[in-house]
Write a protein that holds these residues in place. Structure first.
Motif, PDB file in Angstrom:
ATOM      1  N   ASN A  80       0.834  -1.201   0.000  1.00 18.68           N
ATOM      2  CA  ASN A  80       0.000   0.000   0.000  1.00 18.68           C
ATOM      3  C   ASN A  80       0.874   1.258   0.000  1.00 18.68           C
ATOM      4  OD1 ASN A  80      -2.330  -1.506   0.064  1.00 18.68           O
ATOM      5  ND2 ASN A  80      -2.630  -1.320   2.276  1.00 18.68           N
ATOM      6  N   SER A  81       2.097   1.120  -0.508  1.00 16.62           N
ATOM      7  CA  SER A  81       3.075   2.200  -0.422  1.00 16.62           C
ATOM      8  C   SER A  81       2.865   3.295  -1.462  1.00 16.62           C
ATOM      9  CB  SER A  81       4.493   1.640  -0.588  1.00 16.62           C
ATOM     10  OG  SER A  81       4.704   1.204  -1.929  1.00 16.62           O
ATOM     11  N   ALA A 109       0.133   5.822   6.832  1.00 17.44           N
ATOM     12  CA  ALA A 109       0.723   6.498   5.669  1.00 17.44           C
ATOM     13  C   ALA A 109       0.990   7.960   6.001  1.00 17.44           C
ATOM     14  CB  ALA A 109      -0.227   6.392   4.483  1.00 17.44           C
ATOM     15  N   ASN A 111       3.025   0.739   4.021  1.00 17.90           N
ATOM     16  CA  ASN A 111       2.290   1.973   3.775  1.00 17.90           C
ATOM     17  C   ASN A 111       3.197   3.047   3.179  1.00 17.90           C
ATOM     18  OD1 ASN A 111      -0.243   1.038   4.855  1.00 17.90           O
ATOM     19  ND2 ASN A 111       0.664   1.215   6.900  1.00 17.90           N
TER      20      ASN A 111
END
Length: 389
Positions: A42-43, A186, A385
Motif C-alpha cells: 500500500n506504499s 501512511a 504503507n
C-alpha cells in the motif's frame, strides 16, 4: 512478559486468510515447520522488494529467494563480497512466501530500488546501514520488521528502536485467532520529521534527508554525543529524591518479586544490586553504563534494569516511586526534557503500540510493544504503507 531483546537476540494491516499457504508440522515440534508470509503493498510505489534473512536453528545464515526456497551462502574469501544471488522478493502487487524456522531474523522492504547485500567471511551478512553515508543503501527508502520463529512460537515486532522509515503494519493469523499491530499510518514519516525539526537543536538533527525528501528519522541513541548531558538535571533530581525516599521496583514476576532501593553515596542500591547514575546516552540506548547486562547478571538486575530505563525514557521516575505498578501512560514524556522521539512516535501510532526504545514493553498493564506472537502461527501479513503524503 515477553521481551523483544531476549526473544530476538538482536540490536530490527491487511488481514491474511489462514489458508493462504499450506503448513507442514513435524512430529516433534510444537510449532509448524513453516509459516506463510504475506506482503501487501500500500506504499503507492509500483517498485517494492522484500528480503528475508536470519539464522537457522543449527546456526547457518539463510536468506529466502523470490520463489521462497532457502539460500545458504558460502563464506567468501574477502570482506564485503557482493551476495552471489539476488534474493529480492518483488511485491509490487503483493507476494506470498513460506518461511522456515530462523532466529534473529529481519524482513527488509525497500521502495523504488533494490537493496545491495554483501558478505563477510563466516559467512556473515553485511546489513544495510542507516548511519554510514557511504553505504550503498544509505540513500534508499527502506525499513524492516523483526521476527524469531522456533519450536516455541513465532514472535514478530515492529521496531522503531533504531529509526522510523517506511511505515509498516503487522497481522498474525494463527489457529487461535488474529492479532495485529497497526504500525505507523501512511505519511507518518514526514509528520514525525516535521515535529522533531520544530523542536530544534539536537532533535532536528535526527532527521535524515535525501534526493526524495525525508529518508528516515533516527532514534536519539544514534546521536547520543550531540545530546551530551541533556537529561543530567532530571537524573540529578531523581537521585536526590531517592536519597530520602524508597523506590520500589516490581519485577512483575511472582518468582522474582519486588525490590526496594535508595540512593547511598551516589549509587542507587537495591540489596546486592547497585546502579551508578546513568548518562543521557545510557538512557537512550538502555544497554550501556549501569544498564549494561553482563553475562551472569542476576535475575534481580535483569528485572530492575528495564524498569529503570523505561521510567527514565518516559521521565516518570521522579514522580512515581512504584515502578511500573502505578505508572499512568497519560503522564509519559511529560517533562520538557524527555525522549521526544519516543513521545512523537507513540503519538502517531493508532494503537500506541511499537518499540520506540528497547524496553518499551515495560508496562503497568496496557501493551505498548509492537509485537505479535503465537505458538501455532499460520500467516504473518506485513502491510507496507506510504512514507510520504
Amino acid at each position: 512478559m515477553i521481551s523483544r531483546r531476549s526473544f530476538l537476540g538482536l540490536t530490527a494491516a491487511t488481514l491474511a486468510t489462514a489458508t493462504a499457504l499450506p503448513l507442514a508440522r513435524s512430529a516433534s515440534a510444537a510449532t509448524p515447520d513453516t509459516f506463510g508470509l504475506e506482503l501487501v503493498n500500500n506504499s503507492g510505489s509500483g517498485t517494492v522488494y522484500a528480503y528475508v534473512t536470519g539464522t537457522t536453528p543449527d546456526g547457518r545464515l539463510v536468506l529466502l529467494r523470490a520463489d521462497g526456497t532457502p539460500y545458504y551462502p558460502d563464506s567468501p574469501s574477502a570482506p564485503t563480497t557482493p551476495l552471489p544471488e539476488d534474493c529480492a522478493i518483488p511485491i509490487s502487487s503483493g507476494a506470498q512466501v513460506s518461511v522456515p524456522k530462523m532466529g534473529g531474523a529481519r524482513i527488509y522492504v525497500v521502495t523504488d530500488a533494490k537493496l545491495d547485500f554483501f558478505l563477510d567471511p563466516g559467512p556473515n551478512l553485511v546489513h544495510p546501514s542507516f548511519l554510514d553515508s557511504g553505504d550503498a543503501n544509505f540513500g534508499k527508502n527502506w525499513s524492516f520488521s523483526e521476527f524469531t520463529f522456533n519450536d516455541t512460537q513465532l514472535f514478530a515486532n515492529i521496531s522503531y528502536v533504531d529509526f522510523v522509515g517506511i511505515p509498516m503494519g503487522l497481522s498474525l493469523t494463527s489457529g487461535s485467532g488474529t492479532s495485529s499491530v497497526s504500525g505507523l499510518p501512511a505519511g507518518a514519516l514526514d509528520q514525525i520529521a516535521s515535529s522533531l525539526s520544530a523542536l530544534g537543536g539536537e532533535w532536528g538533527g535526527l532527521v535524515q534527508t535525501g534526493g526524495s525528501g525525508t529518508l528516515r528519522v533516527l532514534s536519539p541513541h544514534h546521536h547520543a554525543a550531540q545530546f551530551g548531558g541533556y537529561l543530567d538535571a532530571y537524573i540529578d533530581q531523581v537521585w536526590q529524591k531517592y536519597a530520602g525516599t524508597d523506590l520500589v521496583v516490581d519485577s512483575q514476576n511472582p518468582g522474582v518479586g519486588t525490590f526496594t532501593g535508595r540512593v547511598s553515596g551516589d549509587q542507587l542500591v537495591f540489596g546486592a544490586e547497585s546502579f551508578a547514575k546513568p548518562a543521557t546516552a545510557d538512557v537512550w540506548s538502555c544497554d550501556s553504563g549501569p544498564f549494561a547486562l553482563a553475562a551472569g547478571a542476576s535475575d534481580a538486575r535483569k528485572a530492575i534494569v528495564p524498569r529503570l530505563a523505561a521510567a527514565l525514557n518516559r521521565t516518570t521516575l521522579l514522580d512515581n516511586p512504584n515502578q511500573p505498578t502505578a505508572e499512568d501512560p497519560a503522564r509519559f514524556y511529560g517533562g520538557e526534557a524527555t525522549n521526544h522521539y519516543a513521545r512523537i512516535v507513540h503519538s502517531k501510532l493508532p494503537d500506541n503500540r511499537g518499540y520506540a526504545f528497547p524496553y518499551d514493553d515495560v508496562s503497568p498493564g496496557p501493551d505498548f510493544s509492537g509485537a505479535v506472537f503465537a505458538g501455532d502461527p499460520q500467516v504473518l501479513t506485513i502491510t507496507i504503507n506510504a512514507a510520504h503524503g
